[in-house]
Design a protein around this motif. Sequence first.
Motif, mmCIF file in Angstrom:
data_model
loop_
_atom_site.group_PDB
_atom_site.id
_atom_site.type_symbol
_atom_site.label_atom_id
_atom_site.label_comp_id
_atom_site.label_asym_id
_atom_site.label_seq_id
_atom_site.Cartn_x
_atom_site.Cartn_y
_atom_site.Cartn_z
ATOM 1 N N MET A 1 -21.503 13.672 66.891
ATOM 2 C CA MET A 1 -20.961 13.263 65.624
ATOM 3 C C MET A 1 -20.165 14.438 65.044
ATOM 4 N N ASP A 2 -18.953 14.168 64.581
ATOM 5 C CA ASP A 2 -18.134 15.209 63.980
ATOM 6 C C ASP A 2 -18.653 15.542 62.594
ATOM 7 N N SER A 3 -18.626 16.826 62.285
ATOM 8 C CA SER A 3 -19.089 17.277 60.980
ATOM 9 C C SER A 3 -17.897 17.501 60.070
ATOM 10 N N LEU A 4 -18.071 17.158 58.812
ATOM 11 C CA LEU A 4 -17.023 17.415 57.835
ATOM 12 C C LEU A 4 -16.985 18.898 57.512
ATOM 13 N N PRO A 5 -15.801 19.418 57.247
ATOM 14 C CA PRO A 5 -15.718 20.843 56.912
ATOM 15 C C PRO A 5 -16.272 21.110 55.512
ATOM 16 N N PHE A 6 -16.665 22.364 55.288
ATOM 17 C CA PHE A 6 -17.088 22.779 53.955
ATOM 18 C C PHE A 6 -15.898 22.706 53.006
ATOM 19 N N PRO A 7 -16.149 22.627 51.698
ATOM 20 C CA PRO A 7 -15.052 22.606 50.724
ATOM 21 C C PRO A 7 -14.190 23.874 50.811
ATOM 22 N N SER A 8 -14.792 24.968 51.198
ATOM 23 C CA SER A 8 -14.095 26.239 51.360
ATOM 24 C C SER A 8 -14.891 27.049 52.374
ATOM 25 N N ALA A 9 -14.235 27.912 53.107
ATOM 26 C CA ALA A 9 -14.932 28.721 54.099
ATOM 27 C C ALA A 9 -15.845 29.735 53.417
ATOM 28 N N VAL A 10 -16.963 30.026 54.069
ATOM 29 C CA VAL A 10 -17.869 31.073 53.620
ATOM 30 C C VAL A 10 -17.576 32.291 54.492
ATOM 31 N N VAL A 11 -17.369 33.430 53.857
ATOM 32 C CA VAL A 11 -17.042 34.653 54.586
ATOM 33 C C VAL A 11 -18.317 35.467 54.762
ATOM 34 N N VAL A 12 -18.648 35.820 56.011
ATOM 35 C CA VAL A 12 -19.815 36.656 56.287
ATOM 36 C C VAL A 12 -19.395 37.809 57.196
ATOM 37 N N TRP A 13 -20.081 38.951 57.037
ATOM 38 C CA TRP A 13 -19.835 40.074 57.943
ATOM 39 C C TRP A 13 -20.322 39.699 59.328
ATOM 40 N N LEU A 14 -19.596 40.100 60.363
ATOM 41 C CA LEU A 14 -20.090 39.897 61.724
ATOM 42 C C LEU A 14 -21.316 40.763 61.958
ATOM 43 N N ASP A 15 -21.318 41.968 61.387
ATOM 44 C CA ASP A 15 -22.473 42.849 61.469
ATOM 45 C C ASP A 15 -22.592 43.581 60.145
ATOM 46 N N PRO A 16 -23.501 43.148 59.261
ATOM 47 C CA PRO A 16 -23.610 43.763 57.939
ATOM 48 C C PRO A 16 -23.878 45.261 57.984
ATOM 49 N N ARG A 17 -24.463 45.739 59.081
ATOM 50 C CA ARG A 17 -24.723 47.175 59.192
ATOM 51 C C ARG A 17 -23.458 47.949 59.531
ATOM 52 N N ARG A 18 -22.435 47.245 59.999
ATOM 53 C CA ARG A 18 -21.149 47.879 60.325
ATOM 54 C C ARG A 18 -20.023 47.080 59.673
ATOM 55 N N PRO A 19 -19.771 47.306 58.372
ATOM 56 C CA PRO A 19 -18.744 46.534 57.664
ATOM 57 C C PRO A 19 -17.359 46.649 58.293
ATOM 58 N N ASP A 20 -17.096 47.730 59.028
ATOM 59 C CA ASP A 20 -15.800 47.892 59.673
ATOM 60 C C ASP A 20 -15.633 46.941 60.850
ATOM 61 N N PHE A 21 -16.707 46.291 61.272
ATOM 62 C CA PHE A 21 -16.675 45.423 62.449
ATOM 63 C C PHE A 21 -15.936 44.119 62.191
ATOM 64 N N GLY A 22 -15.824 43.710 60.940
ATOM 65 C CA GLY A 22 -15.055 42.514 60.626
ATOM 66 C C GLY A 22 -15.871 41.425 59.970
ATOM 67 N N VAL A 23 -15.207 40.322 59.720
ATOM 68 C CA VAL A 23 -15.829 39.185 59.053
ATOM 69 C C VAL A 23 -15.597 37.915 59.854
ATOM 70 N N LYS A 24 -16.384 36.906 59.541
ATOM 71 C CA LYS A 24 -16.238 35.584 60.171
ATOM 72 C C LYS A 24 -16.129 34.548 59.074
ATOM 73 N N LEU A 25 -15.272 33.587 59.290
ATOM 74 C CA LEU A 25 -15.162 32.455 58.372
ATOM 75 C C LEU A 25 -16.022 31.317 58.912
ATOM 76 N N VAL A 26 -16.993 30.904 58.136
ATOM 77 C CA VAL A 26 -17.860 29.783 58.506
ATOM 78 C C VAL A 26 -17.332 28.575 57.750
ATOM 79 N N GLU A 27 -16.807 27.601 58.497
ATOM 80 C CA GLU A 27 -16.077 26.505 57.876
ATOM 81 C C GLU A 27 -16.751 25.141 57.936
ATOM 82 N N ASP A 28 -17.860 25.033 58.680
ATOM 83 C CA ASP A 28 -18.530 23.739 58.728
ATOM 84 C C ASP A 28 -20.016 23.911 59.024
ATOM 85 N N VAL A 29 -20.727 22.816 59.029
ATOM 86 C CA VAL A 29 -22.180 22.834 59.190
ATOM 87 C C VAL A 29 -22.610 23.418 60.542
ATOM 88 N N PRO A 30 -22.033 22.996 61.675
ATOM 89 C CA PRO A 30 -22.473 23.583 62.948
ATOM 90 C C PRO A 30 -22.282 25.111 62.995
#
Length: 113
Positions: A1-30
Amino acid sequence: MDSLPFPSAVVVWLDPRRPDFGVKLVEDVPEALYSLHRHGLEEAIRGPQSGLWKSAAGALVQAEVDPSPSNLRVAYEAFLQLAKCVAPVPTKIRKVVCPRAPRERIASFFSMA
């Protein structure tokens, strides 16, 4: 079943212990369910934010089973709250990576130039 996207992407650090490592956009439930066990969010299950983690997990599972707009909104809000508490991304970075309002989109365009 296809999931609907979130109203807006949630931005999370890929590795909170290394903020320079980058971020990820989480855009849907899966993606959010996958992220619960990564990006520093998995550590919240045993810490002081365990209630937020469990609330987000429950809401995301409910939205996965029944992707109604109300369930999707509740899951988005719960996951966003967890991300803000466990692995917050500074507003300046979030506005460049994931601008929400038209003003933020224009500002992010010029900040990358």
